[in-house]
Design a protein around this motif. Structure first.
Motif, PDB file in Angstrom:
ATOM      1  N   SER A 141       0.835  -1.196   0.000  1.00 18.56           N
ATOM      2  CA  SER A 141       0.000   0.000   0.000  1.00 18.56           C
ATOM      3  C   SER A 141       0.871   1.247   0.000  1.00 18.56           C
ATOM      4  N   MET A 142       0.491   2.245  -0.792  1.00 17.30           N
ATOM      5  CA  MET A 142       1.200   3.523  -0.822  1.00 17.30           C
ATOM      6  C   MET A 142       0.444   4.613  -0.061  1.00 17.30           C
ATOM      7  N   LYS A 143      -0.706   4.297   0.506  1.00 19.09           N
ATOM      8  CA  LYS A 143      -1.609   5.323   1.024  1.00 19.09           C
ATOM      9  C   LYS A 143      -1.467   5.534   2.530  1.00 19.09           C
ATOM     10  N   ARG A 144      -1.529   6.800   2.904  1.00 23.19           N
ATOM     11  CA  ARG A 144      -1.676   7.179   4.298  1.00 23.19           C
ATOM     12  C   ARG A 144      -3.016   7.857   4.572  1.00 23.19           C
ATOM     13  N   ASP A 145      -3.680   8.305   3.522  1.00 24.58           N
ATOM     14  CA  ASP A 145      -4.960   8.991   3.701  1.00 24.58           C
ATOM     15  C   ASP A 145      -6.121   8.012   3.734  1.00 24.58           C
ATOM     16  N   PHE A 189      -2.567 -13.135  -2.127  1.00 23.01           N
ATOM     17  CA  PHE A 189      -1.472 -12.537  -1.357  1.00 23.01           C
ATOM     18  C   PHE A 189      -1.486 -13.071   0.068  1.00 23.01           C
ATOM     19  N   ASP A 190      -0.293 -13.362   0.581  1.00 20.77           N
ATOM     20  CA  ASP A 190      -0.195 -13.764   1.984  1.00 20.77           C
ATOM     21  C   ASP A 190       0.795 -12.883   2.744  1.00 20.77           C
ATOM     22  N   ALA A 191       1.101 -11.703   2.171  1.00 20.72           N
ATOM     23  CA  ALA A 191       1.965 -10.722   2.821  1.00 20.72           C
ATOM     24  C   ALA A 191       1.522  -9.327   2.377  1.00 20.72           C
ATOM     25  N   PHE A 192       1.547  -8.375   3.314  1.00 27.39           N
ATOM     26  CA  PHE A 192       1.014  -7.036   3.052  1.00 27.39           C
ATOM     27  C   PHE A 192       1.877  -5.992   3.763  1.00 27.39           C
ATOM     28  N   ALA A 209       1.960 -12.504   6.585  1.00 31.46           N
ATOM     29  CA  ALA A 209       3.094 -11.684   7.008  1.00 31.46           C
ATOM     30  C   ALA A 209       2.720 -10.211   6.851  1.00 31.46           C
ATOM     31  N   LEU A 210       3.072  -9.400   7.833  1.00 32.38           N
ATOM     32  CA  LEU A 210       2.768  -7.975   7.786  1.00 32.38           C
ATOM     33  C   LEU A 210       4.048  -7.157   7.901  1.00 32.38           C
ATOM     34  N   LEU A 211       4.107  -6.115   7.076  1.00 34.50           N
ATOM     35  CA  LEU A 211       5.248  -5.219   6.999  1.00 34.50           C
ATOM     36  C   LEU A 211       4.732  -3.793   7.132  1.00 34.50           C
ATOM     37  N   VAL A 212       5.561  -2.891   7.654  1.00 29.93           N
ATOM     38  CA  VAL A 212       5.180  -1.479   7.694  1.00 29.93           C
ATOM     39  C   VAL A 212       6.322  -0.620   7.160  1.00 29.93           C
ATOM     40  N   ASP A 213       5.949   0.575   6.686  1.00 26.79           N
ATOM     41  CA  ASP A 213       6.908   1.550   6.174  1.00 26.79           C
ATOM     42  C   ASP A 213       6.643   2.877   6.871  1.00 26.79           C
ATOM     43  N   ALA A 214       7.682   3.427   7.514  1.00 27.24           N
ATOM     44  CA  ALA A 214       7.546   4.708   8.211  1.00 27.24           C
ATOM     45  C   ALA A 214       8.046   5.883   7.375  1.00 27.24           C
ATOM     46  N   ASN A 215       8.704   5.625   6.268  1.00 22.39           N
ATOM     47  CA  ASN A 215       9.145   6.696   5.371  1.00 22.39           C
ATOM     48  C   ASN A 215       9.831   7.850   6.115  1.00 22.39           C
ATOM     49  N   SER A 216      10.830   7.480   6.946  1.00 21.42           N
ATOM     50  CA  SER A 216      11.690   8.479   7.605  1.00 21.42           C
ATOM     51  C   SER A 216      10.952   9.345   8.622  1.00 21.42           C
TER      52      SER A 216
END
Length: 368
Positions: A118-122, A141-144, A179-186
């Motif tokens: 996902s690219m969205k924060r809104d 999909f088994d990872a997000f 599996a779950l992943l997150v991105d904090a983008n700095s």
């Protein structure tokens, strides 16, 4: 076999590159998306003069001579432009040898496990969980991966409380089998990143991407050392010396080069080799469905330290309208949560003629 011309077909977001040799052989590549029209100018002004008339087979020499001759310009635009040439030359080589690029670099065709990115924060936590569930059911999909914090947010959230809400919402919505992943983008300071990291660990998240401003290796290192979760990063880095510092210093647990940002497949292979020698997995960044995801699929089928998954953007034309009608046939079909690298030579993709005809065109030619 000498490079006789370099052509670009460009709009603001996408620039495809065609290289032609004195034998008539051709290959297609792409510079990094976004401000691609500016990158095309850099390609013609600062890459073409040193590579036209040179041996098309000696890609290592070509990427190094551009670096050396343009040493006063060490930044991103030159590497993005160089990646357009490099990826076109790999396609050319694959077509001449009648092999997919993955086979040229020691791999084989086949499936690559993908994570839905996902690219969205809104988006509200409930809406994000809902679309993940639909994608799981439709494509297997088994990872997000989802977003936490605000981009370069100085410890601020996209809106107050969103991070604390979305982490358990996604886990509870999808259950324990994904599996779950997150991105904090700095987004975070080390202190806040560690606080968020503990919430991630409590919810079984396995991947914490770019927790601190990516240019502060010391801050990221504090987070890596403090948490048991995999801390990851590197997508923005395009200087090989920075990569050496990152890998030798164990700044992250998983490295994430972007083939287009870094300057092409050749330079990316140098990074993956450094990481392999250090025992570090590689899960590249490829956050849109231009050729960068295709390049990454070939890479992951070849390197010995490939990470668990391919990043696969789930954003459609509402988010990336420029992705529409790039290719005659999409190379990005997902079946049972996997993408597939075919045995077509080179990159195995054909760019739509109508797209090319509507693009801004420029050519640099070798003057014998």
């Amino acid at each position: 076999m000498k490079i006789s011309s370099i052509e670009t077909f460009t709009n603001e977001f996408v620039c495809f590159v065609r290289v032609t040799t004195d034998t008539g052989a051709q290959g297609w590549g792409q510079v990094a998306p976004y401000y691609a029209d500016i990158t095309a100018q850099v390609l013609h002004r600062q890459v073409a003069p040193y590579t036209l008339g040179q041996d098309a087979n000696d890609i290592d020499f070509l990427v190094d001579i551009v670096r050396d001759r343009e040493h006063k310009f060490p930044g991103s635009y030159l590497r993005r432009a160089l990646g357009g040439l490099d990826t076109a030359l790999w396609d050319l080589r694959g077509k001449l040898e009648e092999k997919p690029v993955c086979a040229l670099i020691g791999g084989s065709v086949g499936r690559v496990r993908a994570y839905a990115s996902s690219m969205k924060r809104d988006i509200t936590p409930a809406a994000e969980a809902d679309r993940f569930e639909k994608l799981r059911d439709q494509y297997g999909f088994d990872a997000f991966k989802f977003r936490v914090g605000a981009e370069c947010g100085h410890d601020q959230d996209e809106w107050e409380g969103r991070t604390e809400e979305i982490i358990p919402a996604i886990r509870h919505g999808l259950g324990d089998d994904v599996a779950l992943l997150v991105d904090a983008n700095s987004c975070y300071s080390p202190k806040r990143a560690i606080e968020v990291g503990k919430i991630l660990i409590d919810n079984g998240i396995s991947h914490f991407e770019e927790p601190c401003p990516y240019w502060h290796f010391d801050q990221t290192k504090q987070v890596t050392d403090a948490l048991s979760i995999d801390v990851t990063g590197g997508e923005q880095d395009c200087m090989l010396d920075n990569w050496k510092r990152m890998i030798d210093g164990e700044i992250v647990d998983i490295v994430q080069p972007d083939i287009c940002y870094l300057g092409g497949m050749t330079r990316t292979l140098r990074v993956t080799d450094m990481a392999h020698k250090a025992g570090i997995p590689v899960t590249p960044h490829c956050a849109n469905l231009s050729m960068v995801t295709l390049f990454t699929m070939h890479l992951l089928r070849a390197i010995p330290n490939a990470g668990k998954y391919l990043e696969f953007s789930i954003e459609g034309l509402d988010y990336y309208p420029w992705q529409e009608n790039l290719f005659v046939k999409s190379p990005f079909d997902i079946v049972d949560g996997h993408a597939t690298v075919t045995d077509e030579p080179g990159w195995g993709v054909e760019i739509r003629q109508d797209w090319l005809e509507n693009a801004t065109y420029h050519i640099s030619k070798h003057e014998a």
